[in-house]
Scaffold this motif. Structure first.
Motif, short mmCIF file in Angstrom:
data_model
loop_
_atom_site.label_atom_id
_atom_site.label_comp_id
_atom_site.label_asym_id
_atom_site.label_seq_id
_atom_site.Cartn_x
_atom_site.Cartn_y
_atom_site.Cartn_z
N LYS A 226 -6.12 -0.35 5.41
CA LYS A 226 -6.19 -0.45 3.94
C LYS A 226 -5.99 -1.91 3.68
O LYS A 226 -6.69 -2.45 2.61
CB LYS A 226 -5.33 0.81 3.28
CG LYS A 226 -5.87 2.03 3.21
CD LYS A 226 -4.87 2.73 2.49
CE LYS A 226 -5.35 4.35 2.67
NZ LYS A 226 -4.31 5.15 1.87
N GLU B 265 0.63 -1.02 0.03
CA GLU B 265 -0.10 0.04 0.07
C GLU B 265 0.99 1.22 -0.06
O GLU B 265 1.88 1.17 0.49
CB GLU B 265 -0.88 0.06 1.13
CG GLU B 265 -1.95 1.34 1.31
CD GLU B 265 -3.17 0.87 0.04
OE1 GLU B 265 -2.99 1.94 -0.85
OE2 GLU B 265 -3.47 -0.01 -0.03
N GLN C 193 -8.92 -3.82 4.07
CA GLN C 193 -10.10 -3.46 3.24
C GLN C 193 -9.71 -4.61 1.87
O GLN C 193 -10.54 -4.96 1.02
CB GLN C 193 -10.13 -2.37 2.58
CG GLN C 193 -10.57 -1.20 3.44
CD GLN C 193 -10.30 0.25 2.97
OE1 GLN C 193 -9.90 0.48 1.80
NE2 GLN C 193 -10.61 1.22 3.95
N LYS C 194 -8.35 -5.04 1.64
CA LYS C 194 -7.97 -6.00 0.56
C LYS C 194 -8.36 -7.17 0.89
O LYS C 194 -8.49 -8.18 0.03
CB LYS C 194 -6.56 -5.52 0.24
CG LYS C 194 -6.31 -4.13 -0.38
CD LYS C 194 -4.78 -4.18 -0.66
CE LYS C 194 -4.46 -2.83 -1.59
NZ LYS C 194 -3.05 -2.59 -1.59
N VAL D 78 1.00 5.24 1.34
CA VAL D 78 0.74 6.01 2.23
C VAL D 78 1.42 7.17 2.09
O VAL D 78 2.69 7.28 2.50
CB VAL D 78 0.86 5.39 3.75
CG1 VAL D 78 0.21 6.51 4.87
CG2 VAL D 78 -0.07 4.25 3.79
#
Length: 512
Positions: free
Chosen positions: A441, A305, A444-445, A307
């Protein structure tokens, strides 16, 4: 005649050779009785849809019988041959020694730590008493860091050299042939030590030398050419070719280079924490089921991810694994992970880290040691936060993100123990902010990932070396010292067992 095709096979049928033959015959449009045998060349798990399947690359032998797999190295007896000193008996050093035997060179392997079986006592003391032997630990000793931290063989190093050769040499010395097939090959910490021991015995049988408890204190040179080494026991060995394969934790080597005025340069690395979940959470998310099928292995994951422009990623994921204390000094905390061959522990852990760039530590632009000192300072801060005896600072995942101290910590695999702290007080500001932004996040994945059932254990800091020892791209030699070959992870040119092994062999191939 041989035909290679791809098949999708359900977990129910993965061990049923007759069913795979039927599927292949149907796809090839031939009668089943024409298939004399099959060879599964590659196997991977595809969990992208609700129905998890194995993806196979299968060679079908049509109207003929399959040839058995045989791999035997063509090694020479090198007694009396030209010597090559190899500093370090990790994967780079051992495979460099092996390559020497193929080329008719005599390897003299010098290892500061102990033989692979003797290391066990020191590792037991680390886990039981929190006492680190600075010369024999999870990083130092025969086989290097990989021996007792998993034996994962997954790599993207195909362009650097022959990955299959490395895997085949492991198989020749007792590894399961499955490592030649699996998309993510893995030997396991319970099996790798014996394989390493057999490799060492083979090196000695062919006239090579392997010396343990033998620490390098100096590299000698004359007129810009390596001439040999001096050892802590007062002895010296002469040779004009020296492969430096000391690993990313041999900080004394960097200081030796500084003392001699030899070139070094700061190198980005990654730093963060090791995150552990109950394995069933990962299985459920990746296999879309309440209970994992008996023919599916414990699931792994790979997450990344951005950020605020900073990458956060999972690293060295260990399904069914254990978090290990990997410090090389008594006053620091360093964690890593490993799994046994069956990956049958109830936890799944992974390093979760963010990149540390030269710009993050402005002094690194002028001082090559600035990132090393930064890394060391974080490890020492973690040690103080844990309170000593290798007790690691830890926090539940949601508590970490929301900025509150965990009232208690979940059951975990880290044997020296943990202490509930606020990890934002241990980690550098830009590191904990990046992690706090990434973890929700990740959730969420991957469903279930973001949970207070997960524990963050600090710190994961030895992802790679924070210094690089430069070398010529064509000759592999240090630009100031002919005959000195900086090699693998410790020099900044590899990132795992297979890539280090390949780099070791490449360095030998560069010797004239």
């Amino acid at each position: 005649m041989q035909k290679e095709i791809e098949l999708a096979v359900s977990p129910d049928l993965i061990n049923d050779e007759l069913a795979i033959k039927r599927l292949g015959a149907k796809k090839l449009r031939i009668a089943e009785d024409r298939i004399g045998g099959i060879h599964i060349r590659k196997r991977s798990i595809d969990g992208r849809s609700r129905q998890v399947v194995y993806r196979l690359r299968v060679i079908f032998y049509i109207d003929e019988s399959p040839s058995p797999f045989v791999y035997t190295s063509a090694l020479q007896n090198v007694r009396g041959a030209k010597p090559v000193i190899i500093i370090g008996a990790g994967p780079a050093g051992l495979f460099a020694a092996y390559r020497c035997l193929e080329k008719g060179l005599k390897p003299i392997v010098l290892e500061r730590g102990k033989a692979v079986q003797d290391r066990r006592r020191d590792l037991a003391r680390i886990n039981r008493e929190g006492i680190v032997n600075p010369e024999s630990n999870y990083c130092f000793g025969e086989g290097g860091a990989g021996t007792y931290s998993d034996g994962k063989l997954y790599t993207r190093s195909d362009k650097r050299g022959d990955v299959q050769k490395v895997l085949s040499i492991f198989v020749e010395h007792g590894a399961d042939e499955d490592i030649l097939v699996n998309a993510r090959p893995h030997i396991g910490t319970n099996k790798l030590p014996h394989i390493i021991q057999l490799m060492r015995e083979r090196i000695i049988e062919q006239g090579g030398e392997v010396h343990f408890d033998t620490k390098l204190v100096d590299i000698t040179s004359s007129s810009g050419r390596a001439t040999g080494v001096k050892l802590a026991n007062g002895s010296s060995i002469e040779a004009t070719d020296i492969i430096l394969a000391t690993g990313h934790s041999a900080r004394d080597i960097f200081y030796l280079f500084r003392e001699k005025g030899w070139l070094l340069e700061a190198k980005p690395f990654a730093l963060g924490v090791r995150i552990e979940h109950p394995q069933y959470i990962i299985d459920s998310a990746q296999y879309h089921c309440k209970e994992r099928h008996e023919n599916l292995p414990p699931a792994y994951y790979s997450l990344v991810e951005q950020v605020d422009g900073r990458g956060v990623f999972s690293f060295c994921m260990c399904p069914g694994g254990i978090i290990a204390p990997c410090a090389t000094d008594q006053n620091e905390i360093v964690v890593n992970g490993w799994s046994p061959s069956k990956r049958n522990n109830p936890h799944a852990n992974s390093g979760t880290v963010t990149q540390i760039n030269l710009e993050d530590i402005p002094a690194a632009l002028e001082n090559p040691f600035a990132l090393l000192e930064f890394q060391q300072a974080v490890e020492q801060k973690a040690f103080l936060a844990g309170g000593g005896a290798l007790v690691a600072p830890a926090q539940r995942m949601v508590d970490f993100v929301e900025g509150r101290l965990s009232n208690d910590l979940p059951v975990h695999s880290y044997k020296p123990g943990t202490k509930s702290v606020e990890l934002q007080d241990v980690l550098p500001d830009f590191v904990h902010r990046a992690l706090k932004g990434a973890l929700p996040k990740f959730g969420q994945k991957m469903r279930g990932y973001y949970t207070n059932e997960a524990i963050l254990v600090g710190v994961e800091s030895r992802t790679s070396s924070p210094l690089r020892i430069p070398r010529n791209k064509e000759t592999f030699q240090h630009p100031q010292v002919a005959g000195l070959y900086p090699c693998a992870e410790g020099a900044g040119y590899a990132g795992g067992i297979v890539s280090a092994a390949i780099d070791g062999m490449n360095c030998v191939d560069a010797i004239k």
